[in-house]
Write an enzyme that holds these catalytic residues in place. Structure first.
Site, PDB file in Angstrom:
ATOM      1  N   HIS A 176       0.817  -1.219   0.000  1.00 58.39           N
ATOM      2  CA  HIS A 176       0.000   0.000   0.000  1.00 58.39           C
ATOM      3  C   HIS A 176       0.848   1.265   0.000  1.00 58.39           C
ATOM      4  O   HIS A 176       2.073   1.213   0.211  1.00 58.39           O
ATOM      5  CB  HIS A 176      -0.946  -0.001   1.207  1.00 58.39           C
ATOM      6  CG  HIS A 176      -0.235   0.000   2.542  1.00 58.39           C
ATOM      7  ND1 HIS A 176       0.201   1.139   3.149  1.00 58.39           N
ATOM      8  CD2 HIS A 176       0.087  -1.026   3.378  1.00 58.39           C
ATOM      9  CE1 HIS A 176       0.758   0.844   4.310  1.00 58.39           C
ATOM     10  NE2 HIS A 176       0.710  -0.468   4.472  1.00 58.39           N
ATOM     11  N   CYS A 192       2.740  -3.469   6.931  1.00 58.08           N
ATOM     12  CA  CYS A 192       3.002  -4.447   5.883  1.00 58.08           C
ATOM     13  C   CYS A 192       4.074  -3.908   4.938  1.00 58.08           C
ATOM     14  O   CYS A 192       5.148  -3.555   5.363  1.00 58.08           O
ATOM     15  CB  CYS A 192       1.704  -4.755   5.153  1.00 58.08           C
ATOM     16  SG  CYS A 192       0.430  -5.480   6.242  1.00 58.08           S
TER      17      CYS A 192
END
Length: 277
Positions: A176, A192
């Site tokens: 992301h 992440c």
């Protein structure tokens, strides 16, 4: 009668000097708080779905910290995303022996990725909710945001997110965007795989659902990138954000929230940026 030419020459020189000073005093064009002549190609002002992303300062775009096309030396097939959490690099493998290489930040959760996965969902300007693991391990950071944050400039998932699944089940791993610019090339305490918003936008449309995502081992990273690159980056502390700055509680707070969004657009490093999404 002879007239001295000295005054004429003196005034001419003074005029030239004033002209030079005026030229030097001309205002440098600023875009998003950055001089236009210092903007790195591919990382300039970007308008996307009604949101304005400022240019990324060159100080965050060292050689390894900007996207580029390279000869790919790994074994993966074309169309594969390869995450190297050790070198803090992500490759999107092409069909001509090259790959697009992007810099990334890797959170503690991202470092635990090992098994292959697939992209099964894609979202533009996604909202974010901390995982149960985030709430359990760092309640002081993520507890106030347990109800989630809507998509937008303040969302930790940034401009785009790729959701990774294994055997049809959500892994809760994401690739992301982020506003936390100093994190790129480093490791965060959570989160992440983060990319500059400009980079995840560049990658997003070319990645269809079903794209395979593999993660390099440390040994493979050392072999393919070299020991120095395979160990680059430092572990960063999380940003702790006042939840009132994100949610607000009334009309005055709604106005303040609008101002925060503008601040994030102009200054992605503002205190209202949550990292570790």
């Amino acid at each position: 009668m002879q007239f001295s030419t000295v005054p004429t020459v003196r005034f001419a020189l003074m005029g030239l000097a004033i002209g030079v000073l005026s030229a030097c005093a001309e205002r440098v064009e600023m875009i998003g708080g950055i001089p236009a002549d210092q903007i790195v190609e591919g990382y300039g002002f970007l308008e996307d779905n009604g949101y304005n992303l400022p240019p990324i300062p060159a100080e965050y775009l060292s050689e390894l910290n900007r996207r580029t096309v390279v000869e790919y030396n790994g074994p993966e097939a074309a169309g594969t995303i390869v995450v190297d959490p050790h070198a803090k690099l992500l490759y999107f493998v092409g069909d001509d022996g090259t790959a697009r290489r992007y810099p990334i930040a890797v959170g503690r959760q991202g470092m635990s990725m090992s098994r292959p996965s697939t992209v099964q969902l894609k979202r533009e300007w996604p909202g974010w909710t901390p995982t149960q693991n985030m709430l359990r391990t760092q309640p002081e950071v993520y507890g106030p945001f347990a109800r989630g944050v809507e998509g937008g400039l303040a969302s930790p998932l940034g401009a785009r997110a790729l959701y990774l699944f294994q055997n049809g089940r959500d892994t809760h791993f994401r690739i992301h965007g982020t506003n936390d610019l100093p994190s790129i090339g480093n490791s965060g305490s959570a989160g992440c795989i983060r990319m500059f918003n400009h980079d995840i936008i560049d990658l997003f449309d070319d990645v269809p659902n079903g794209t395979r995502v593999v993660v390099r081992t440390y040994a493979a990273s050392v072999e393919l990138e070299g020991e120095a690159v395979a160990n680059r980056g430092v572990i960063l502390e999380p940003n702790i954000v006042d939840p009132d700055l994100i949610y607000g509680t009334g009309e005055d707070d709604a106005v303040e929230l609008d101002e925060i969004a503008e601040d994030v657009a102009v200054d992605p490093l503002s205190a209202s940026t949550i990292s570790g999404g």
